[in-house]
Design a protein around this motif. Structure first.
Motif, PDB file in Angstrom:
ATOM      1  N   ILE A  27      23.278  33.028   1.780  1.00  0.00           N
ATOM      2  CA  ILE A  27      23.952  32.015   0.964  1.00  0.00           C
ATOM      3  C   ILE A  27      25.324  32.501   0.495  1.00  0.00           C
ATOM      4  O   ILE A  27      26.300  31.750   0.543  1.00  0.00           O
ATOM      5  CB  ILE A  27      23.074  31.627  -0.248  1.00  0.00           C
ATOM      6  CG1 ILE A  27      21.749  31.021   0.227  1.00  0.00           C
ATOM      7  CG2 ILE A  27      23.802  30.651  -1.160  1.00  0.00           C
ATOM      8  CD1 ILE A  27      20.711  30.864  -0.874  1.00  0.00           C
ATOM      9  N   VAL A  28      25.403  33.751   0.055  1.00  0.00           N
ATOM     10  CA  VAL A  28      26.672  34.286  -0.452  1.00  0.00           C
ATOM     11  C   VAL A  28      27.737  34.286   0.633  1.00  0.00           C
ATOM     12  O   VAL A  28      28.859  33.839   0.411  1.00  0.00           O
ATOM     13  CB  VAL A  28      26.471  35.705  -1.042  1.00  0.00           C
ATOM     14  CG1 VAL A  28      27.797  36.347  -1.404  1.00  0.00           C
ATOM     15  CG2 VAL A  28      25.564  35.652  -2.256  1.00  0.00           C
ATOM     16  N   SER A  29      27.393  34.774   1.816  1.00  0.00           N
ATOM     17  CA  SER A  29      28.395  34.810   2.894  1.00  0.00           C
ATOM     18  C   SER A  29      28.760  33.403   3.355  1.00  0.00           C
ATOM     19  O   SER A  29      29.898  33.146   3.745  1.00  0.00           O
ATOM     20  CB  SER A  29      27.913  35.655   4.065  1.00  0.00           C
ATOM     21  OG  SER A  29      26.834  35.041   4.726  1.00  0.00           O
ATOM     22  N   TRP A  30      27.814  32.476   3.287  1.00  0.00           N
ATOM     23  CA  TRP A  30      28.101  31.094   3.664  1.00  0.00           C
ATOM     24  C   TRP A  30      29.096  30.461   2.690  1.00  0.00           C
ATOM     25  O   TRP A  30      30.027  29.772   3.094  1.00  0.00           O
ATOM     26  CB  TRP A  30      26.801  30.299   3.703  1.00  0.00           C
ATOM     27  CG  TRP A  30      26.967  28.855   4.013  1.00  0.00           C
ATOM     28  CD1 TRP A  30      27.350  28.295   5.189  1.00  0.00           C
ATOM     29  CD2 TRP A  30      26.736  27.766   3.110  1.00  0.00           C
ATOM     30  NE1 TRP A  30      27.371  26.934   5.083  1.00  0.00           N
ATOM     31  CE2 TRP A  30      26.999  26.570   3.814  1.00  0.00           C
ATOM     32  CE3 TRP A  30      26.324  27.684   1.788  1.00  0.00           C
ATOM     33  CZ2 TRP A  30      26.874  25.324   3.232  1.00  0.00           C
ATOM     34  CZ3 TRP A  30      26.200  26.441   1.216  1.00  0.00           C
ATOM     35  CH2 TRP A  30      26.466  25.272   1.938  1.00  0.00           C
ATOM     36  N   ILE A  31      28.908  30.727   1.395  1.00  0.00           N
ATOM     37  CA  ILE A  31      29.789  30.145   0.394  1.00  0.00           C
ATOM     38  C   ILE A  31      31.177  30.788   0.421  1.00  0.00           C
ATOM     39  O   ILE A  31      32.188  30.105   0.329  1.00  0.00           O
ATOM     40  CB  ILE A  31      29.172  30.271  -1.020  1.00  0.00           C
ATOM     41  CG1 ILE A  31      27.928  29.387  -1.124  1.00  0.00           C
ATOM     42  CG2 ILE A  31      30.179  29.902  -2.100  1.00  0.00           C
ATOM     43  CD1 ILE A  31      27.146  29.580  -2.412  1.00  0.00           C
ATOM     44  N   PHE A  32      31.228  32.110   0.589  1.00  0.00           N
ATOM     45  CA  PHE A  32      32.491  32.818   0.427  1.00  0.00           C
ATOM     46  C   PHE A  32      33.129  33.279   1.732  1.00  0.00           C
ATOM     47  O   PHE A  32      34.079  34.058   1.708  1.00  0.00           O
ATOM     48  CB  PHE A  32      32.301  34.005  -0.518  1.00  0.00           C
ATOM     49  CG  PHE A  32      31.918  33.576  -1.904  1.00  0.00           C
ATOM     50  CD1 PHE A  32      32.828  32.940  -2.722  1.00  0.00           C
ATOM     51  CD2 PHE A  32      30.641  33.783  -2.372  1.00  0.00           C
ATOM     52  CE1 PHE A  32      32.478  32.533  -4.003  1.00  0.00           C
ATOM     53  CE2 PHE A  32      30.277  33.382  -3.654  1.00  0.00           C
ATOM     54  CZ  PHE A  32      31.206  32.758  -4.463  1.00  0.00           C
ATOM     55  N   GLY A  33      32.637  32.841   2.876  1.00  0.00           N
ATOM     56  CA  GLY A  33      33.345  33.084   4.132  1.00  0.00           C
ATOM     57  C   GLY A  33      32.963  34.326   4.899  1.00  0.00           C
ATOM     58  O   GLY A  33      33.815  34.934   5.537  1.00  0.00           O
ATOM     59  N   GLY A  34      31.727  34.709   4.891  1.00  0.00           N
ATOM     60  CA  GLY A  34      31.268  35.841   5.700  1.00  0.00           C
ATOM     61  C   GLY A  34      30.959  37.065   4.871  1.00  0.00           C
ATOM     62  O   GLY A  34      31.431  37.217   3.744  1.00  0.00           O
ATOM     63  N   GLN A  35      30.168  37.972   5.462  1.00  0.00           N
ATOM     64  CA  GLN A  35      29.747  39.167   4.748  1.00  0.00           C
ATOM     65  C   GLN A  35      30.891  40.139   4.520  1.00  0.00           C
ATOM     66  O   GLN A  35      30.848  40.942   3.601  1.00  0.00           O
ATOM     67  CB  GLN A  35      28.629  39.882   5.511  1.00  0.00           C
ATOM     68  CG  GLN A  35      27.322  39.151   5.464  1.00  0.00           C
ATOM     69  CD  GLN A  35      26.224  39.918   6.178  1.00  0.00           C
ATOM     70  OE1 GLN A  35      26.494  40.774   7.006  1.00  0.00           O
ATOM     71  NE2 GLN A  35      24.992  39.589   5.856  1.00  0.00           N
ATOM     72  N   THR A  36      31.907  40.096   5.359  1.00  0.00           N
ATOM     73  CA  THR A  36      33.017  41.029   5.210  1.00  0.00           C
ATOM     74  C   THR A  36      34.144  40.479   4.342  1.00  0.00           C
ATOM     75  O   THR A  36      35.108  41.192   4.077  1.00  0.00           O
ATOM     76  CB  THR A  36      33.570  41.430   6.588  1.00  0.00           C
ATOM     77  OG1 THR A  36      33.996  40.246   7.272  1.00  0.00           O
ATOM     78  CG2 THR A  36      32.518  42.159   7.402  1.00  0.00           C
ATOM     79  N   SER A  40      32.771  38.061  -1.075  1.00  0.00           N
ATOM     80  CA  SER A  40      31.355  38.333  -0.798  1.00  0.00           C
ATOM     81  C   SER A  40      31.009  39.772  -1.139  1.00  0.00           C
ATOM     82  O   SER A  40      29.977  40.043  -1.761  1.00  0.00           O
ATOM     83  CB  SER A  40      31.022  38.065   0.666  1.00  0.00           C
ATOM     84  OG  SER A  40      31.162  36.720   0.974  1.00  0.00           O
ATOM     85  N   ARG A  41      31.864  40.689  -0.771  1.00  0.00           N
ATOM     86  CA  ARG A  41      31.609  42.106  -1.050  1.00  0.00           C
ATOM     87  C   ARG A  41      31.616  42.374  -2.552  1.00  0.00           C
ATOM     88  O   ARG A  41      30.835  43.184  -3.045  1.00  0.00           O
ATOM     89  CB  ARG A  41      32.621  42.973  -0.330  1.00  0.00           C
ATOM     90  CG  ARG A  41      32.455  42.845   1.195  1.00  0.00           C
ATOM     91  CD  ARG A  41      33.263  43.811   1.941  1.00  0.00           C
ATOM     92  NE  ARG A  41      32.768  45.153   1.625  1.00  0.00           N
ATOM     93  CZ  ARG A  41      33.412  46.248   1.972  1.00  0.00           C
ATOM     94  NH1 ARG A  41      34.531  46.183   2.622  1.00  0.00           N
ATOM     95  NH2 ARG A  41      32.920  47.422   1.660  1.00  0.00           N
ATOM     96  N   ILE A  42      32.478  41.679  -3.281  1.00  0.00           N
ATOM     97  CA  ILE A  42      32.501  41.826  -4.738  1.00  0.00           C
ATOM     98  C   ILE A  42      31.196  41.308  -5.336  1.00  0.00           C
ATOM     99  O   ILE A  42      30.602  41.950  -6.211  1.00  0.00           O
ATOM    100  CB  ILE A  42      33.726  41.104  -5.335  1.00  0.00           C
ATOM    101  CG1 ILE A  42      35.007  41.847  -4.962  1.00  0.00           C
ATOM    102  CG2 ILE A  42      33.596  40.971  -6.850  1.00  0.00           C
ATOM    103  CD1 ILE A  42      36.281  41.095  -5.286  1.00  0.00           C
ATOM    104  N   ILE A  43      30.725  40.147  -4.854  1.00  0.00           N
ATOM    105  CA  ILE A  43      29.456  39.583  -5.343  1.00  0.00           C
ATOM    106  C   ILE A  43      28.305  40.537  -5.049  1.00  0.00           C
ATOM    107  O   ILE A  43      27.476  40.812  -5.926  1.00  0.00           O
ATOM    108  CB  ILE A  43      29.184  38.199  -4.710  1.00  0.00           C
ATOM    109  CG1 ILE A  43      30.284  37.205  -5.043  1.00  0.00           C
ATOM    110  CG2 ILE A  43      27.807  37.674  -5.107  1.00  0.00           C
ATOM    111  CD1 ILE A  43      30.387  36.832  -6.493  1.00  0.00           C
ATOM    112  N   TYR A  44      28.245  41.067  -3.821  1.00  0.00           N
ATOM    113  CA  TYR A  44      27.183  42.010  -3.462  1.00  0.00           C
ATOM    114  C   TYR A  44      27.231  43.245  -4.364  1.00  0.00           C
ATOM    115  O   TYR A  44      26.191  43.753  -4.808  1.00  0.00           O
ATOM    116  CB  TYR A  44      27.306  42.455  -2.010  1.00  0.00           C
ATOM    117  CG  TYR A  44      27.111  41.365  -0.993  1.00  0.00           C
ATOM    118  CD1 TYR A  44      26.127  40.399  -1.137  1.00  0.00           C
ATOM    119  CD2 TYR A  44      27.919  41.293   0.142  1.00  0.00           C
ATOM    120  CE1 TYR A  44      25.949  39.407  -0.197  1.00  0.00           C
ATOM    121  CE2 TYR A  44      27.744  40.306   1.094  1.00  0.00           C
ATOM    122  CZ  TYR A  44      26.756  39.365   0.915  1.00  0.00           C
ATOM    123  OH  TYR A  44      26.577  38.386   1.844  1.00  0.00           O
ATOM    124  N   THR A  45      28.429  43.736  -4.659  1.00  0.00           N
ATOM    125  CA  THR A  45      28.582  44.914  -5.515  1.00  0.00           C
ATOM    126  C   THR A  45      28.131  44.628  -6.938  1.00  0.00           C
ATOM    127  O   THR A  45      27.427  45.438  -7.556  1.00  0.00           O
ATOM    128  CB  THR A  45      30.044  45.391  -5.506  1.00  0.00           C
ATOM    129  OG1 THR A  45      30.428  45.670  -4.154  1.00  0.00           O
ATOM    130  CG2 THR A  45      30.227  46.635  -6.349  1.00  0.00           C
TER     131      THR A  45
END
Length: 70
Positions: A27-36, A40-45
């Protein structure tokens, strides 16, 4: 207050991991444009840091509120 915020973000992260496990859909990568993507990386962190913070909840003393004697 910080405990509730961290726990809320951790729940959101858990829902995201559940969607990855069940549906192979991040879901996060879909909303913010990919895992990289940087967002998205900020959200994961942030979710990871919240998980580390919530570990402290396991080791805290719980105090019961005192009832007033009426």
């Amino acid at each position: 207050m910080i405990d509730k915020i961290a726990l809320s973000l951790l729940i959101i992260g858990g829902i995201n991991w559940g969607s990855i496990g069940l549906f192979r859909f991040d879901i996060v990568s879909w909303i913010f444009g990919g895992q990289t993507a940087i967002v998205s990386r900020i959200i994961y962190t942030i979710v990871g840091l919240c998980a580390l913070w919530c570990i402290s909840l396991l080791f805290r003393e719980r105090t019961m509120p005192q009832r007033s004697a009426d």
